[in-house]
Design a protein around this motif. Structure first.
Motif, PDB file in Angstrom:
ATOM      1  N   LEU A 282      -6.290  -2.875   6.255  1.00 20.21           N
ATOM      2  CA  LEU A 282      -6.900  -3.528   5.101  1.00 20.21           C
ATOM      3  C   LEU A 282      -7.531  -4.849   5.495  1.00 20.21           C
ATOM      4  CD1 LEU A 282      -6.191  -3.998   1.521  1.00 20.21           C
ATOM      5  CD2 LEU A 282      -5.677  -6.011   2.872  1.00 20.21           C
TER       6      LEU A 282
ATOM      7  N   ASP B 187      -7.051  -2.631  -5.388  1.00 20.15           N
ATOM      8  CA  ASP B 187      -8.510  -2.704  -5.237  1.00 20.15           C
ATOM      9  C   ASP B 187      -8.954  -2.012  -3.953  1.00 20.15           C
ATOM     10  OD1 ASP B 187      -8.578  -4.136  -7.579  1.00 20.15           O
ATOM     11  OD2 ASP B 187      -8.817  -6.085  -6.615  1.00 20.15           O
ATOM     12  N   TRP B 188      -8.189  -2.210  -2.888  1.00 23.44           N
ATOM     13  CA  TRP B 188      -8.533  -1.596  -1.610  1.00 23.44           C
ATOM     14  C   TRP B 188      -8.414  -0.074  -1.688  1.00 23.44           C
ATOM     15  CZ3 TRP B 188      -4.834   0.084   2.481  1.00 23.44           C
ATOM     16  CH2 TRP B 188      -5.487   0.542   3.622  1.00 23.44           C
TER      17      TRP B 188
ATOM     18  N   VAL C 229      -4.524  -6.764  -4.893  1.00 25.89           N
ATOM     19  CA  VAL C 229      -5.295  -6.722  -3.650  1.00 25.89           C
ATOM     20  C   VAL C 229      -5.261  -5.317  -3.056  1.00 25.89           C
ATOM     21  CG1 VAL C 229      -5.348  -7.520  -1.254  1.00 25.89           C
ATOM     22  CG2 VAL C 229      -5.006  -9.169  -3.092  1.00 25.89           C
ATOM     23  N   TRP C 230      -4.082  -4.724  -3.052  1.00 23.37           N
ATOM     24  CA  TRP C 230      -3.906  -3.395  -2.471  1.00 23.37           C
ATOM     25  C   TRP C 230      -4.497  -2.323  -3.375  1.00 23.37           C
ATOM     26  CZ3 TRP C 230      -2.253  -3.219   2.412  1.00 23.37           C
ATOM     27  CH2 TRP C 230      -1.596  -4.341   2.904  1.00 23.37           C
TER      28      TRP C 230
ATOM     29  N   LYS D  25     -11.311   1.234  -3.625  1.00 19.20           N
ATOM     30  CA  LYS D  25     -12.524   1.150  -2.810  1.00 19.20           C
ATOM     31  C   LYS D  25     -12.548   2.238  -1.744  1.00 19.20           C
ATOM     32  CE  LYS D  25     -13.478  -2.967  -1.387  1.00 19.20           C
ATOM     33  NZ  LYS D  25     -13.457  -4.213  -0.565  1.00 19.20           N
ATOM     34  N   ASP D  26     -11.359   2.588  -1.252  1.00 18.82           N
ATOM     35  CA  ASP D  26     -11.233   3.598  -0.195  1.00 18.82           C
ATOM     36  C   ASP D  26     -11.260   5.014  -0.752  1.00 18.82           C
ATOM     37  OD1 ASP D  26     -11.152   3.242   2.606  1.00 18.82           O
ATOM     38  OD2 ASP D  26      -9.173   4.190   2.674  1.00 18.82           O
TER      39      ASP D  26
ATOM     40  N   ARG E 270     -10.746  -4.235   7.554  1.00 20.93           N
ATOM     41  CA  ARG E 270     -11.837  -3.754   6.708  1.00 20.93           C
ATOM     42  C   ARG E 270     -12.425  -4.905   5.881  1.00 20.93           C
ATOM     43  NH1 ARG E 270     -12.141   1.925   5.132  1.00 20.93           N
ATOM     44  NH2 ARG E 270     -10.812   3.198   6.478  1.00 20.93           N
ATOM     45  N   GLU E 271     -11.545  -5.771   5.381  1.00 24.13           N
ATOM     46  CA  GLU E 271     -12.025  -6.907   4.595  1.00 24.13           C
ATOM     47  C   GLU E 271     -12.843  -7.857   5.473  1.00 24.13           C
ATOM     48  OE1 GLU E 271     -12.531  -9.190   1.122  1.00 24.13           O
ATOM     49  OE2 GLU E 271     -11.790  -7.150   1.427  1.00 24.13           O
TER      50      GLU E 271
ATOM     51  N   GLY F 185       0.809  -1.205   0.000  1.00 24.27           N
ATOM     52  CA  GLY F 185       0.000   0.000   0.000  1.00 24.27           C
ATOM     53  C   GLY F 185       0.845   1.258   0.000  1.00 24.27           C
TER      54      GLY F 185
END
Length: 349
Positions: free
Chosen positions: A158, A314-315, A311-312, A318-319, A161-162, A91
Motif C-alpha cells: 500500500l 480506500d486502497w 486509509v485501507w 481503488k484496487d 503504491r501510494e 487490510g
C-alpha cells in the motif's frame, strides 16, 4: 436514621474496614473465563505478554499455543477459534470482515510513530532503501525495477503504491514496478546482491543494515501517511458477547501496557522485554530487543479511529477488491473495552 444509630453505623463500618471486610469501592465483576489463548513471536514480546507481566491482566492468565508466522495467519486462527486474540494489519482484518468473518478490531498495536527520517532514538517506521550508488532518486525511476516487500497485498505494498501515485505514475506505469515477496530477514541481502533494486526494511533489520552502511533511504512510510497505527488485535464477536468482563479486562490490560511502553524510557522497556524473554525459556534469540525504539502506535493506548482504517478501505476500493460503500470503517472496530476509550469516566477505572 437517628444520631445514635448513625454513630453506631459509622463505628461498625470503620471496624469492618479495619478488618478488610468491605468490598473495594469499584469492585471488578467476576470474569467469565480466566485463560486467554494466544500466539507469540520468536525473540519478541507482544503487548499481550507485556500486559500480563505488568500485572494488568490478573486474574486472567495467558496460554501460549505457539508462535505465529504472520498477521493474517494469526487472525485466521482467531476466526477458527483456536486462539482468543490475534493481530494483523488493517487490510487483512478488513478482508476477513468483508468475507463475513465475525471479528472486530479492539486495540491498535503496531504502525509508524515517526515523523522524521531515520536517526531519532524514538522512531518506528518502514523505509524503502536502495544502494548508496543507485541511480534511483524518484518514484519514476522505479519503472521496470524490482522492490522487495515482506508479503503482497499488505502494508508495504500500500505504501509503495501510494508513493508511485504521488510521484505521478499512471496505473500502467505503476504495474511496471515489480513487487517481490521476500522474507524480511533476506531483504537486505537481496538488495546488496542486486536481486532487487529496492528493499523495504523496518525495525532491527533496518537498523542493522544502516549500521553496515552502503544503503540510503528513498522514502519512508511516514513521509506519506505521517504517524499512523497500521494494525490491531481482534476478538471474535461471540467471544465478546459471551465474555464481556473478560474481554474488557483483556483489552484494558493491553491498552494500558501499550501506554506504559509509550511513556516509559525505551531503555526500561527493553530491559523489561529482556526479562520476559529470559523468564519464559523458549530457547529464542533476544538480540533484536536492543534495537527496540518505540511502540509504533500513534494513539494513546491504541485507541482506534475511523481515519486510520479508512486509509485501507480506500486502497482496497481503488484496487478493485472492495466496492464503494461495501465496508464502513466504524463497523469494523470497537473502543468499548479500551482503558483510554473516549468518554470513559474515572469511576470506570
Amino acid at each position: 436514621m437517628g444520631r445514635a444509630t448513625r454513630k453506631t453505623f459509622r463505628a461498625l463500618l470503620a471496624g469492618a474496614m479495619a478488618l478488610g471486610l468491605t468490598a473495594p469501592a469499584f469492585a471488578e465483576p467476576p470474569l467469565e473465563k480466566t485463560e486467554i489463548r494466544y500466539q507469540g513471536s520468536a525473540g519478541q514480546v507482544t503487548f499481550i505478554e507485556l500486559a500480563e507481566d505488568l500485572g494488568y491482566l490478573a486474574p486472567l492468565k495467558l496460554k501460549w499455543v505457539g508462535n505465529t508466522i504472520s498477521g493474517p495467519q494469526d487472525i485466521q486462527t482467531v476466526v477458527t477459534g483456536d486462539i482468543d486474540i490475534g493481530g494483523a494489519f488493517y487490510g487483512a482484518i478488513l478482508k476477513l470482515i468483508a468475507a463475513k468473518a465475525p471479528v472486530k478490531a479492539v486495540v491498535g498495536y503496531y504502525g509508524s510513530d515517526a515523523d522524521t527520517y531515520y536517526g531519532s532514538d524514538a522512531d518506528t517506521y518502514y523505509g524503502y532503501f536502495v544502494k548508496e550508488d543507485s541511480p534511483i532518486k524518484t518514484g519514476r525511476d522505479l519503472i521496470g525495477k524490482k522492490v522487495a516487500v515482506n508479503t503482497l497485498g499488505a502494508h508495504l505494498e500500500l505504501v509503495l503504491r501510494e508513493y508511485l501515485a504521488r510521484s505521478g505514475l499512471s496505473a500502467n506505469e505503476a504495474k511496471q514496478v515489480t513487487l517481490v515477496a521476500i522474507p524480511p530477514v533476506s531483504g537486505e541481502q537481496a538488495l546488496r546482491q542486486g536481486q532487487v533494486e529496492v528493499s523495504a526494511l523496518g525495525g532491527v533489520l533496518r537498523d542493522k543494515a544502516l549500521e553496515r552502511g552502503g544503503i540510503r533511504s528513498l522514502f519512508v512510510d511516514t513521509d506519506l501517511f505521517g504517524q499512523v497505527t497500521g494494525g490491531a488485535y481482534v476478538l471474535r464477536e461471540k467471544f465478546m458477547k459471551d465474555n464481556p468482563n473478560a474481554s474488557r479486562k483483556l483489552v484494558e490490560g493491553i491498552s494500558r501496557a501499550i501506554e506504559w511502553a509509550q511513556i516509559t524510557p525505551p531503555e526500561e522497556v527493553r530491559a523489561r522485554f529482556d526479562k520476559i524473554i529470559a523468564e519464559r525459556k523458549r530457547n529464542e534469540d533476544a538480540s533484536s530487543i536492543k534495537y527496540w525504539k518505540s511502540t509504533g502506535v500513534a494513539s494513546k493506548g491504541g485507541v482506534i479511529s475511523d481515519s486510520e482504517i479508512q486509509v485501507w478501505i480506500d486502497w482496497l476500493v481503488k484496487d478493485g477488491l472492495f466496492k464503494p460503500g461495501q465496508i464502513k470503517a466504524s463497523d469494523t472496530y470497537t473502543n468499548a473495552f479500551n482503558y483510554f476509550r473516549p468518554g470513559k469516566t474515572a469511576e470506570a477505572r
